[in-house]
Design an enzyme around this catalytic site. Sequence first.
Site, PDB file in Angstrom:
ATOM      1  N   ARG A  43      49.692 -52.036 -26.871  1.00 18.91           N
ATOM      2  CA  ARG A  43      48.591 -52.291 -27.805  1.00 18.91           C
ATOM      3  C   ARG A  43      48.533 -53.737 -28.265  1.00 18.91           C
ATOM      4  NH1 ARG A  43      46.607 -47.560 -29.900  1.00 18.91           N
ATOM      5  NH2 ARG A  43      45.672 -48.706 -31.597  1.00 18.91           N
TER       6      ARG A  43
ATOM      7  N   LYS B  27      40.142 -56.862 -12.001  1.00 13.70           N
ATOM      8  CA  LYS B  27      41.576 -56.567 -11.872  1.00 13.70           C
ATOM      9  C   LYS B  27      42.336 -57.830 -11.481  1.00 13.70           C
ATOM     10  CE  LYS B  27      41.702 -53.611 -13.569  1.00 13.70           C
ATOM     11  NZ  LYS B  27      40.859 -52.538 -14.071  1.00 13.70           N
TER      12      LYS B  27
ATOM     13  N   GLU C 171      42.456 -60.457 -14.392  1.00 11.42           N
ATOM     14  CA  GLU C 171      43.206 -60.154 -15.609  1.00 11.42           C
ATOM     15  C   GLU C 171      44.717 -60.107 -15.396  1.00 11.42           C
ATOM     16  OE1 GLU C 171      42.533 -56.327 -17.609  1.00 11.42           O
ATOM     17  OE2 GLU C 171      41.938 -55.480 -15.705  1.00 11.42           O
TER      18      GLU C 171
ATOM     19  N   TRP D 139      48.718 -57.932 -31.765  1.00 18.30           N
ATOM     20  CA  TRP D 139      47.763 -58.650 -30.923  1.00 18.30           C
ATOM     21  C   TRP D 139      46.948 -59.486 -31.891  1.00 18.30           C
ATOM     22  CZ3 TRP D 139      42.385 -59.037 -30.199  1.00 18.30           C
ATOM     23  CH2 TRP D 139      41.990 -59.662 -29.015  1.00 18.30           C
TER      24      TRP D 139
ATOM     25  N   GLU E  11      34.802 -54.577 -10.301  1.00 19.45           N
ATOM     26  CA  GLU E  11      36.073 -54.037 -10.790  1.00 19.45           C
ATOM     27  C   GLU E  11      37.253 -54.735 -10.089  1.00 19.45           C
ATOM     28  OE1 GLU E  11      37.008 -52.480 -13.217  1.00 19.45           O
ATOM     29  OE2 GLU E  11      38.922 -51.582 -12.721  1.00 19.45           O
TER      30      GLU E  11
ATOM     31  N   CYS F  17      47.401 -53.840 -31.714  1.00 21.70           N
ATOM     32  CA  CYS F  17      48.507 -53.741 -32.652  1.00 21.70           C
ATOM     33  C   CYS F  17      48.996 -52.291 -32.710  1.00 21.70           C
ATOM     34  CB  CYS F  17      48.168 -54.173 -34.070  1.00 21.70           C
ATOM     35  SG  CYS F  17      47.586 -55.856 -34.208  1.00 21.70           S
TER      36      CYS F  17
ATOM     37  N   HIS G 102      21.638 -67.162  -2.868  1.00 22.12           N
ATOM     38  CA  HIS G 102      20.836 -67.715  -3.962  1.00 22.12           C
ATOM     39  C   HIS G 102      21.656 -68.632  -4.859  1.00 22.12           C
ATOM     40  CE1 HIS G 102      17.457 -65.257  -2.811  1.00 22.12           C
ATOM     41  NE2 HIS G 102      18.250 -64.199  -2.786  1.00 22.12           N
TER      42      HIS G 102
ATOM     43  N   LYS H  20      45.763 -53.436 -24.756  1.00 23.04           N
ATOM     44  CA  LYS H  20      45.169 -52.255 -24.120  1.00 23.04           C
ATOM     45  C   LYS H  20      43.930 -51.733 -24.847  1.00 23.04           C
ATOM     46  CE  LYS H  20      45.299 -48.922 -21.101  1.00 23.04           C
ATOM     47  NZ  LYS H  20      44.808 -49.330 -19.779  1.00 23.04           N
TER      48      LYS H  20
ATOM     49  N   ASN I 264      46.903 -52.488 -38.524  1.00 25.50           N
ATOM     50  CA  ASN I 264      46.200 -52.575 -37.245  1.00 25.50           C
ATOM     51  C   ASN I 264      44.708 -52.557 -37.559  1.00 25.50           C
ATOM     52  OD1 ASN I 264      45.166 -52.180 -34.652  1.00 25.50           O
ATOM     53  ND2 ASN I 264      45.531 -49.978 -34.709  1.00 25.50           N
ATOM     54  N   GLY I 265      43.968 -53.532 -37.045  1.00 24.13           N
ATOM     55  CA  GLY I 265      42.528 -53.568 -37.312  1.00 24.13           C
ATOM     56  C   GLY I 265      42.123 -54.912 -37.880  1.00 24.13           C
TER      57      GLY I 265
HETATM   58  C1  F6R Z   1      40.360 -53.746 -17.709  1.00 29.93           C
HETATM   59  C2  F6R Z   1      40.417 -52.973 -18.918  1.00 29.93           C
HETATM   60  C3  F6R Z   1      39.392 -53.218 -19.954  1.00 29.93           C
HETATM   61  C4  F6R Z   1      38.947 -51.880 -20.579  1.00 29.93           C
HETATM   62  C5  F6R Z   1      37.996 -52.137 -21.746  1.00 29.93           C
HETATM   63  C6  F6R Z   1      37.442 -50.850 -22.333  1.00 29.93           C
HETATM   64  O1  F6R Z   1      41.387 -53.396 -16.832  1.00 29.93           O
HETATM   65  O2  F6R Z   1      41.277 -52.158 -19.100  1.00 29.93           O
HETATM   66  O3  F6R Z   1      38.300 -53.921 -19.460  1.00 29.93           O
HETATM   67  O4  F6R Z   1      38.316 -51.121 -19.600  1.00 29.93           O
HETATM   68  O5  F6R Z   1      38.666 -52.837 -22.751  1.00 29.93           O
HETATM   69  O6  F6R Z   1      38.474 -50.033 -22.780  1.00 29.93           O
HETATM   70  P1  F6R Z   1      38.247 -48.495 -22.997  1.00 29.93           P
HETATM   71  O7  F6R Z   1      37.976 -47.871 -21.695  1.00 29.93           O
HETATM   72  O8  F6R Z   1      39.509 -47.998 -23.633  1.00 29.93           O
HETATM   73  O9  F6R Z   1      37.062 -48.371 -23.923  1.00 29.93           O
END
Ligand code: F6R
Length: 615
Positions: free
Chosen positions: A27, A492, A495, A73, A488, A2, A511, A610, A100-101
């Site tokens: 956000r 990517k 998501e 969000w 990773e 948010c 396995h 984010k 926000n929160g």
């Molecule tokens: C994936 C992604 C998330 C963040 C995770 C932690 O692309 O962006 O998995 O890595 O939410 O976020 P931070 O690094 O801000 O603590």
Amino acid sequence: MCGIVGAVAKNNVVPVLLEGLLRLEYRGYDSAGLVVANDGLHRLRTTGRVAELGKLANEQETLGETGIAHTRWATHGVPSERNAHPHYSGRISKIAVVHNGIIENYEIMREQLQAEGFEFVSDTDTEVIAHLIAFNLQQIPDLLEAVCASISKLQGAYAIAVMEEARPGRIIAARNGAPLLLGLGDTGNYAASDASALLQVTKNMIYLEEGDVAELTSDGYRIVSCLNGKIDKEITRAVHKSNLTSEAINLGPYAHFMQKEIFEQPGAVANTLEMVFNAQSISPRLFGNDAEKILSQIDSILILACGTSYHAGLVASYWLETVAGLPCNVEIASEYRYRDPIAGPNTLVVGISQSGETADTLAALNYAQSLGHQHSLSICNVAESALIRQTNLRFLTRAGPEIGVASTKAFTTQLASLLLLTVTLAKMRNKLSGERENEMIAALRHLPAALQLALQVEPQVKAWAEKFAEKNHALFLGRGLHYPIAMEGALKLKEISYIHAEAYAAGELKHGPLALVDKDMPVVAIAPNDVLLSKLKSNLQEVHARGGELYVFADADSHIQQSEGVHIIRLAEHAGLLSPILHTIPLQMLAYHVALQKGTDVDKPRNLAKSVTVE
Ligand code: F6R
């Protein structure tokens, strides 16, 4: 999650609110809303994006000199207009709140307020705040004092902005556990979740601290702390000149922020390692003034992080054990905080986070500290974040603002920082000869150029992406240092393209997961020319023999041949310890181009946001 913007000025603030929300859309983006004062409160809300809100404001010719706005969000209540902020309440005077929160005690508060006759029209926890303030305004006719009284009853993490119909020209903003800053402009004053939202009007920012409550008018501001529901004292906070540039937060020639951020990686890593480039040798002071003393005492490392940052921690654990000879545990923050781990007196707890506001990471670090861990280090991309303030030592990744929801440049700069930490610790523990240190510094200096080279495989990756777009599942394989890189790559892809992707340590395939392999299951392998290559090749044979289609990222000297069902993209020669950083690049590009093929919203994938500031 948010984003909040508030503005009180001597002119119409609607464009400022909308532009601010656009900057904060990363956000959260499942609904948006604003309210302005102009002969009463005027509220607009939509389940569309900020652009939709802008259209509504245009159509309805919404104007006002005081306003608050929000991009959501969803946590409590589905994304709907009814649940979109701002939320209203008020018997004597109408008020509006953006938040926000999460309010953790909202259920009890809701019951209490319902018993007082307040009617709830949304499913959100935020509406509790609005009614609580309205309730307090009945006894305490000043909005600032009523907010003070109200927040003493709230549990959880929040940042809020509040305004009142009866006394327009004033916004009250409060912070407790979620980011909020003030912007001081020439024609007005502002509040927002981050600086990028306010760069349009000012560079003069005040970062509120936990518990701060601010009152903003077009002419000035004051900040107070509250105690037992009453104003306690006036607080002075430093005004910072933001060094954010509009270039850093604009798309420029790119189609998406993710694309921009992938291509920014050579520069982001160069900025992060700048001090090393100018130094003859690596000094512990890079991690803070007390680093020499603290790092010389430690005998193990505990890394706490989530998502992509957790993957960076996993890579670092290989480096720290192999190069610095330090035992290293890497924990998913949301799991660690609910276990009963044993605290070692000489363990360095490392919190890794792009945003520095991830609730799970902050809580896990807090928990580790409560268990008796005394030494802590944050590796973080946001200088004013809560994480940075929570640790004795800190290292700032200088990736610049990362706006695409999928983390890219934050990850590679985290890796560069963690390698620096490894080299520092190895040197302090006499595990590194002067010659080896020089080699590693030279390799780090070369890293931006090596990343630039890695970016050149884009056309080949793009061709592969066309094939992936038709698939529903994908497997990612790696071994050793590159297993977390496979994780990773899978994260990517899932998501942003919504293709189900899983990563396995290649030796684990036989396995169980090998049962999944058939012609419809693309298998991506990270195959650098390291000591595990021959083992990995056997694992790839197992896939090939079962009709699996292999997509292999190899080094130029990996000696893996292209054949029917085996596609190969070669990076440069094996980059040693830096190899995981370089092999990340084509995986990010693969996810990006598959998402483009599938037409998904690359920068704002469904259901995500984010900064995850909730549990
Ligand atoms: C994936 C992604 C998330 C963040 C995770 C932690 O692309 O962006 O998995 O890595 O939410 O976020 P931070 O690094 O801000 O603590």
